[in-house]
Motif scaffolding. Structure first.
Motif, PDB file in Angstrom:
ATOM      1  N   ARG A 183       0.824  -1.221   0.000  1.00  0.00           N
ATOM      2  CA  ARG A 183       0.000   0.000   0.000  1.00  0.00           C
ATOM      3  C   ARG A 183       0.852   1.263   0.000  1.00  0.00           C
ATOM      4  NH1 ARG A 183      -4.974  -1.399   4.143  1.00  0.00           N
ATOM      5  NH2 ARG A 183      -6.263  -2.417   2.570  1.00  0.00           N
ATOM      6  N   ARG A 184       2.050   1.171   0.519  1.00  0.00           N
ATOM      7  CA  ARG A 184       2.947   2.335   0.564  1.00  0.00           C
ATOM      8  C   ARG A 184       3.764   2.491  -0.710  1.00  0.00           C
ATOM      9  NH1 ARG A 184       3.619   0.161   5.836  1.00  0.00           N
ATOM     10  NH2 ARG A 184       5.610  -0.747   5.241  1.00  0.00           N
ATOM     11  N   ARG A 185       3.536   1.642  -1.695  1.00  0.00           N
ATOM     12  CA  ARG A 185       4.317   1.658  -2.925  1.00  0.00           C
ATOM     13  C   ARG A 185       3.478   2.123  -4.103  1.00  0.00           C
ATOM     14  NH1 ARG A 185       7.383   1.919   0.367  1.00  0.00           N
ATOM     15  NH2 ARG A 185       8.758   0.348   1.177  1.00  0.00           N
ATOM     16  N   THR A 186       4.151   2.694  -5.074  1.00  0.00           N
ATOM     17  CA  THR A 186       3.518   3.030  -6.345  1.00  0.00           C
ATOM     18  C   THR A 186       4.323   2.344  -7.438  1.00  0.00           C
ATOM     19  OG1 THR A 186       4.843   5.031  -6.572  1.00  0.00           O
ATOM     20  CG2 THR A 186       2.674   5.271  -5.547  1.00  0.00           C
ATOM     21  N   GLY A 187       3.680   1.996  -8.493  1.00  0.00           N
ATOM     22  CA  GLY A 187       4.372   1.330  -9.588  1.00  0.00           C
ATOM     23  C   GLY A 187       4.639  -0.127  -9.267  1.00  0.00           C
ATOM     24  N   GLU A 188       5.298  -0.772 -10.195  1.00  0.00           N
ATOM     25  CA  GLU A 188       5.611  -2.188 -10.053  1.00  0.00           C
ATOM     26  C   GLU A 188       6.627  -2.422  -8.945  1.00  0.00           C
ATOM     27  OE1 GLU A 188       8.012  -5.178 -12.842  1.00  0.00           O
ATOM     28  OE2 GLU A 188       6.083  -4.566 -13.694  1.00  0.00           O
ATOM     29  N   VAL A 189       6.409  -3.475  -8.166  1.00  0.00           N
ATOM     30  CA  VAL A 189       7.319  -3.848  -7.089  1.00  0.00           C
ATOM     31  C   VAL A 189       7.853  -5.245  -7.401  1.00  0.00           C
ATOM     32  CG1 VAL A 189       7.539  -4.268  -4.607  1.00  0.00           C
ATOM     33  CG2 VAL A 189       5.971  -2.497  -5.436  1.00  0.00           C
ATOM     34  N   ARG A 190       9.164  -5.398  -7.409  1.00  0.00           N
ATOM     35  CA  ARG A 190       9.789  -6.690  -7.658  1.00  0.00           C
ATOM     36  C   ARG A 190      10.504  -7.146  -6.395  1.00  0.00           C
ATOM     37  NH1 ARG A 190      11.563  -7.264 -13.654  1.00  0.00           N
ATOM     38  NH2 ARG A 190      10.203  -5.724 -14.619  1.00  0.00           N
ATOM     39  N   CYS A 191      10.253  -8.399  -6.027  1.00  0.00           N
ATOM     40  CA  CYS A 191      10.857  -8.957  -4.820  1.00  0.00           C
ATOM     41  C   CYS A 191      11.269 -10.401  -5.072  1.00  0.00           C
ATOM     42  CB  CYS A 191       9.862  -8.969  -3.662  1.00  0.00           C
ATOM     43  SG  CYS A 191       9.216  -7.372  -3.170  1.00  0.00           S
ATOM     44  N   THR A 192      12.262 -10.845  -4.333  1.00  0.00           N
ATOM     45  CA  THR A 192      12.534 -12.269  -4.307  1.00  0.00           C
ATOM     46  C   THR A 192      11.520 -12.912  -3.367  1.00  0.00           C
ATOM     47  OG1 THR A 192      14.043 -12.190  -2.422  1.00  0.00           O
ATOM     48  CG2 THR A 192      15.022 -11.864  -4.630  1.00  0.00           C
ATOM     49  N   PHE A 193      11.302 -14.204  -3.523  1.00  0.00           N
ATOM     50  CA  PHE A 193      10.400 -14.903  -2.610  1.00  0.00           C
ATOM     51  C   PHE A 193      10.910 -14.775  -1.176  1.00  0.00           C
ATOM     52  CE2 PHE A 193       8.846 -18.194  -5.981  1.00  0.00           C
ATOM     53  CZ  PHE A 193       8.164 -17.195  -6.646  1.00  0.00           C
ATOM     54  N   ASP A 194      12.221 -14.806  -0.995  1.00  0.00           N
ATOM     55  CA  ASP A 194      12.781 -14.701   0.349  1.00  0.00           C
ATOM     56  C   ASP A 194      12.528 -13.326   0.959  1.00  0.00           C
ATOM     57  OD1 ASP A 194      13.701 -17.332   0.465  1.00  0.00           O
ATOM     58  OD2 ASP A 194      15.614 -16.808  -0.451  1.00  0.00           O
ATOM     59  N   GLN A 195      12.519 -12.280   0.146  1.00  0.00           N
ATOM     60  CA  GLN A 195      12.203 -10.947   0.661  1.00  0.00           C
ATOM     61  C   GLN A 195      10.744 -10.877   1.092  1.00  0.00           C
ATOM     62  OE1 GLN A 195      13.649  -8.858  -2.807  1.00  0.00           O
ATOM     63  NE2 GLN A 195      15.199  -7.829  -1.563  1.00  0.00           N
ATOM     64  N   SER A 243      -3.724 -13.861  -1.372  1.00  0.00           N
ATOM     65  CA  SER A 243      -4.274 -13.195  -2.548  1.00  0.00           C
ATOM     66  C   SER A 243      -5.020 -11.926  -2.153  1.00  0.00           C
ATOM     67  CB  SER A 243      -5.204 -14.155  -3.293  1.00  0.00           C
ATOM     68  OG  SER A 243      -5.771 -13.538  -4.418  1.00  0.00           O
ATOM     69  N   ARG A 244      -5.743 -11.987  -1.042  1.00  0.00           N
ATOM     70  CA  ARG A 244      -6.432 -10.781  -0.545  1.00  0.00           C
ATOM     71  C   ARG A 244      -5.424  -9.698  -0.178  1.00  0.00           C
ATOM     72  NH1 ARG A 244      -9.583 -14.474   2.236  1.00  0.00           N
ATOM     73  NH2 ARG A 244      -8.568 -13.978   4.194  1.00  0.00           N
ATOM     74  N   SER A 245      -4.267 -10.091   0.348  1.00  0.00           N
ATOM     75  CA  SER A 245      -3.304  -9.089   0.811  1.00  0.00           C
ATOM     76  C   SER A 245      -2.831  -8.193  -0.325  1.00  0.00           C
ATOM     77  CB  SER A 245      -2.117  -9.744   1.525  1.00  0.00           C
ATOM     78  OG  SER A 245      -1.273 -10.414   0.613  1.00  0.00           O
ATOM     79  N   TRP A 246      -2.377  -8.776  -1.423  1.00  0.00           N
ATOM     80  CA  TRP A 246      -1.919  -7.908  -2.518  1.00  0.00           C
ATOM     81  C   TRP A 246      -3.094  -7.342  -3.298  1.00  0.00           C
ATOM     82  CZ3 TRP A 246       0.288 -13.041  -2.706  1.00  0.00           C
ATOM     83  CH2 TRP A 246      -0.348 -13.926  -3.575  1.00  0.00           C
ATOM     84  N   GLY A 247      -4.210  -8.043  -3.342  1.00  0.00           N
ATOM     85  CA  GLY A 247      -5.395  -7.505  -4.009  1.00  0.00           C
ATOM     86  C   GLY A 247      -5.949  -6.281  -3.291  1.00  0.00           C
ATOM     87  N   ASP A 248      -6.010  -6.349  -1.957  1.00  0.00           N
ATOM     88  CA  ASP A 248      -6.489  -5.206  -1.169  1.00  0.00           C
ATOM     89  C   ASP A 248      -5.549  -4.007  -1.270  1.00  0.00           C
ATOM     90  OD1 ASP A 248      -8.680  -6.690  -0.407  1.00  0.00           O
ATOM     91  OD2 ASP A 248      -7.985  -7.019   1.655  1.00  0.00           O
ATOM     92  N   ALA A 249      -4.282  -4.274  -1.567  1.00  0.00           N
ATOM     93  CA  ALA A 249      -3.312  -3.188  -1.737  1.00  0.00           C
ATOM     94  C   ALA A 249      -3.348  -2.617  -3.152  1.00  0.00           C
ATOM     95  CB  ALA A 249      -1.904  -3.693  -1.409  1.00  0.00           C
ATOM     96  N   GLY A 250      -4.147  -3.244  -4.043  1.00  0.00           N
ATOM     97  CA  GLY A 250      -4.271  -2.736  -5.410  1.00  0.00           C
ATOM     98  C   GLY A 250      -3.298  -3.339  -6.393  1.00  0.00           C
TER      99      GLY A 250
END
Length: 120
Positions: free
Chosen positions: A50-62, A92-99
């Motif tokens: 929710r605090r991010r804008t644009g695409e966010v890329r992460c490793t699974f470990d992050q 799925s709700r977590s990232w969906g609720d964050a948009g």
């Protein structure tokens, strides 16, 4: 002591955003409150996105470091774990609720969180 993480492929590829920089769980419960008062271990991931804008890329470990208790082994093995259309699953709700929608690359151990409005 740090939590035991599932065995998964690690990569040295640097994400475009440091996923571990600011998200921390609630100090008392280890989890944050969702808007409906329900608690999910994936709330810190939602709050981070929710605090991010644009695409966010992460490793699974992050991502695992953001989630109290870490990601389950199935997140490292199955694309279905990252499904965007199944709102019965708390992750799925977590990232969906964050948009965002999640787009995993299991072979590289990476996930892209793409803003919903950025999808064509």
């Amino acid at each position: 002591m740090s939590p035991i993480r599932p065995i998964g492929r690690r990569t040295n590829a640097a994400p475009s955003i440091d996923c571990t920089s600011t998200c921390r769980p609630n100090a008392v419960s280890g989890r944050s409150q969702s808007r409906a008062g329900e608690v999910s271990k994936y709330d810190p991931l939602r709050d981070y996105l929710r605090r991010r804008t644009g695409e966010v890329r992460c490793t699974f470990d992050q991502v695992s470091d953001l989630v109290p208790g870490g990601l389950p082994p199935s997140a490292y093995r199955y694309e279905a774990w990252w499904a965007n259309s199944d709102r019965t699953h708390p992750q799925s709700r977590s990232w969906g609720d964050a948009g965002f929608t999640a787009h995993p690359d299991l072979a590289r151990g990476l996930v892209r969180f793409v803003p919903k409005e950025g999808l064509l």
